[in-house]
Write an enzyme that holds these catalytic residues in place. Structure first.
Site, mmCIF file in Angstrom:
data_model
loop_
_atom_site.group_PDB
_atom_site.id
_atom_site.type_symbol
_atom_site.label_atom_id
_atom_site.label_comp_id
_atom_site.label_asym_id
_atom_site.label_seq_id
_atom_site.Cartn_x
_atom_site.Cartn_y
_atom_site.Cartn_z
ATOM 1 N N LYS A 51 24.168 37.617 -4.709
ATOM 2 C CA LYS A 51 24.993 36.322 -5.066
ATOM 3 C C LYS A 51 23.840 35.356 -5.228
ATOM 4 O O LYS A 51 22.952 35.190 -4.358
ATOM 5 C CB LYS A 51 25.741 36.176 -3.486
ATOM 6 C CG LYS A 51 26.144 34.424 -3.373
ATOM 7 C CD LYS A 51 27.351 34.312 -4.086
ATOM 8 C CE LYS A 51 27.963 32.838 -3.814
ATOM 9 N NZ LYS A 51 27.025 31.745 -4.046
ATOM 10 N N SER A 53 23.051 31.558 -5.969
ATOM 11 C CA SER A 53 23.238 30.179 -5.942
ATOM 12 C C SER A 53 22.270 29.288 -6.461
ATOM 13 O O SER A 53 22.468 28.028 -6.018
ATOM 14 C CB SER A 53 23.727 29.743 -4.546
ATOM 15 O OG SER A 53 24.858 30.661 -4.075
#
Length: 79
Positions: A51, A53
């Site tokens: 993930k 970001s």
């Protein structure tokens, strides 16, 4: 490029009873996990995804280009 956190992440992945997902959030940690590092770590059997970001679209491109069995999530806040 040397991954500055790879030894710690590999230790966690080796010991974890469940699959591990990498999470790069440089706005909170002050550390950006380079795509080269994620690519290197993606070869571990217990690391199943990332993930990211960081907001760098180039990372997303690099990630999906190299992964076969790896799941990638990207958050681009402000877009």
């Amino acid at each position: 490029m040397q991954c500055y956190v790879s030894s710690w992440i590999l230790l966690v992945a080796d010991k974890s009873p469940i699959p591990v997902i990498l999470y790069s959030v440089p706005a909170n940690t002050g550390i950006d996990m380079p795509a080269e590092c994620v690519i290197q770590l993606s070869t571990h059997k217990n690391i199943i995804g990332v993930k990211d970001s960081g907001g760098d679209v180039r990372h997303h491109h690099d990630h999906i280009r190299f992964y076969v069995r790896f799941t990638c999530w990207h958050a681009l806040d402000g877009f």
